[in-house]
Design an enzyme around this catalytic site. Sequence first.
Site, mmCIF file in Angstrom:
data_model
loop_
_atom_site.group_PDB
_atom_site.id
_atom_site.type_symbol
_atom_site.label_atom_id
_atom_site.label_comp_id
_atom_site.label_asym_id
_atom_site.label_seq_id
_atom_site.Cartn_x
_atom_site.Cartn_y
_atom_site.Cartn_z
ATOM 1 N N TYR A 146 0.850 -1.436 0.142
ATOM 2 C CA TYR A 146 -0.087 0.009 -0.201
ATOM 3 C C TYR A 146 0.916 1.166 -0.027
ATOM 4 C CZ TYR A 146 -3.774 -3.215 1.284
ATOM 5 O OH TYR A 146 -4.667 -4.106 0.977
ATOM 6 N N LYS A 195 3.791 -15.359 2.688
ATOM 7 C CA LYS A 195 3.713 -16.065 1.556
ATOM 8 C C LYS A 195 5.243 -16.414 0.912
ATOM 9 C CE LYS A 195 1.014 -17.838 -2.118
ATOM 10 N NZ LYS A 195 0.327 -19.135 -1.699
ATOM 11 N N ASP A 227 -2.725 -18.143 2.461
ATOM 12 C CA ASP A 227 -3.712 -18.988 1.798
ATOM 13 C C ASP A 227 -4.510 -19.986 3.067
ATOM 14 O OD1 ASP A 227 -1.324 -19.849 1.201
ATOM 15 O OD2 ASP A 227 -1.861 -20.698 -0.620
ATOM 16 N N ASP A 251 -4.743 -6.824 6.291
ATOM 17 C CA ASP A 251 -6.111 -5.942 5.869
ATOM 18 C C ASP A 251 -7.038 -7.131 5.491
ATOM 19 O OD1 ASP A 251 -7.911 -3.989 5.036
ATOM 20 O OD2 ASP A 251 -6.833 -3.641 2.947
ATOM 21 N N ASP A 255 -10.144 -8.488 8.187
ATOM 22 C CA ASP A 255 -11.870 -8.180 8.058
ATOM 23 C C ASP A 255 -12.314 -9.756 7.979
ATOM 24 O OD1 ASP A 255 -11.954 -5.464 7.814
ATOM 25 O OD2 ASP A 255 -12.848 -5.809 5.674
#
Length: 368
Positions: A146, A195, A227, A251, A255
Site C-alpha cells: 500500500y 507467502k 492462503d 487488511d 476483516d
Amino acid sequence: MEFKIGLIRGDGIGPEIVEEAKKILDTTAEVYGCTFRYSDMLLGGASIDATGLPLTEDTIEEARSCDAVLMGSIGGDAATSPWYRLEPSKRPEAGLLKIRSALGLFANLRPAYLYNELRSACPLRDEIIGDGFDMVIVRELTGGLYFGERHTDMVDGRLTAVDTLRYNEDEIRRIARRAFEIAGKRRKKVTSVDKANVLDSSRLWRKITAEVAAEYPDIQLENMLVDNCAMQLVRDPAQFDVILTENMFGDILSDEASMVTGSIGMLSSASLNETSFGLYEPSHGSAPDIAGQGKANPIATILSAAMMLRYSLDLDTEADAIEQAVQAVLSAGYRTPDIYTEGNILVSTAEMGDQIAAQIRERKADTV
Ligand code: NAD
C-alpha cells in the site's frame, strides 16, 4: 495520575459512540481515582466542513501532545455526501491515512473475540466454534504494497500497472517485537503469516521474525502461509492467539476474522507507534444509515477505550474493569438492535453506555 486524551468524534454515528466511551472513561476515572483531560480534535468529514481539509496540522500537533487519541469512525455515504465529490486526497478517509503516517502508527491491533452470549451471530457451525475463540491480529500498517512505488504506463501498446511490495528488516523487526510483546501478555503464541513460498519480502519476513523469536524464548512461533491462514480462520479459529502479518494480508485477514465473530459493532482496534502513544477506534465505519437514531452499538468504541488504557496508559486494572463490565451487561441480556435477538432487553446507544457504567460502579463496590 492524570492523562491527556484526544477525542475525535468523527462522522455519522461517531459522536454518539464516542460520547458513550467518554461516559465509561469518566466513570472509570471516578471509581478508580485517575484523571482524564480531553481535547476535542477534528478529522474526516467534520474537519472538511470546518476547515476545508480532512486533516489539518493543528489536529496533528494536538494529537502529538496527547497520551493517546480515541476516535469514532469517519466518512459518509459515498453516493450522497458532498465529501465524495472532492478529489480523493481531500476526502474524509485521506485524513485517516495521513494521520496514521504523520504519527508513525505502524502497528495495527484488531482483536477478534467471540462472546458466548453472541455465539448465535457467529456464522460458523457450533462444533467449529467449540468453546469460542480469542485472537488479536497484529498488522503492519505503514509499509508493504500500500505504500510502495506504483505507476501505470503504456508498455508495448498495452496499459500496464505496477505496485511494489517492499519491506526492510527494521520495519519487520519492530512489528514482530510488538506481536511478541502482546503474545507475552496473552497465551504466548505468535502465528506469523506470509507467502514465503513465492515472495522475497515474505522470505525476509520469516528470517527476521525467527531472529526476533529468539529474543522471546517463552513464546511459541509458528509460520503459516496466508492462503492456509484464510482457511484456518473458518476451520479452527481457536488455534490462534496472536497473528502477525504484513499490511495487505492483515487488511484482508482482519476483516475475515471480524466477520467470523458476526458482530461488527463489538470490535475494537488500536494503531500504535514506537512509543506508548496510540490511536484507538472501532473497527466498523461511521454507519451513516443509522446515524442520530440512538441505534448504534457503542461497545466497539468502549472496548477501544479499554485497549487505550491497557496499551497506552498502562492502566490494566481499569481496562479489565471495562471489559468485565461489558461482559456482565451482555450476560444480563442488554442488546442494541444490531445484536438483539428474541428474549433480550433492547436498549439505545446511551442506555448501553449507562448499563456498562453502572456495572463498573457496582463491581468496584463489591470488591471493597
Ligand atoms: P459501516 O461499518 O459503517 O456499516 C456497515 C453496516 O454495519 C451498516 O449497516 C451499519 O449500520 C452497521 N454498523 C456499523 N457499525 C455499527 C455499530 N456500531 N452499531 C450498529 N450497527 C453498525 O461500513 P460502510 O457502510 O461500508 O461505511 C460507511 C462509511 O464509513 C464510509 O464512509 C466508509 O468509508 C467509512 N469507514 C470508516 C472507517 C474508519 O473510520 N476507520 C472504517 C470503515 C468504513
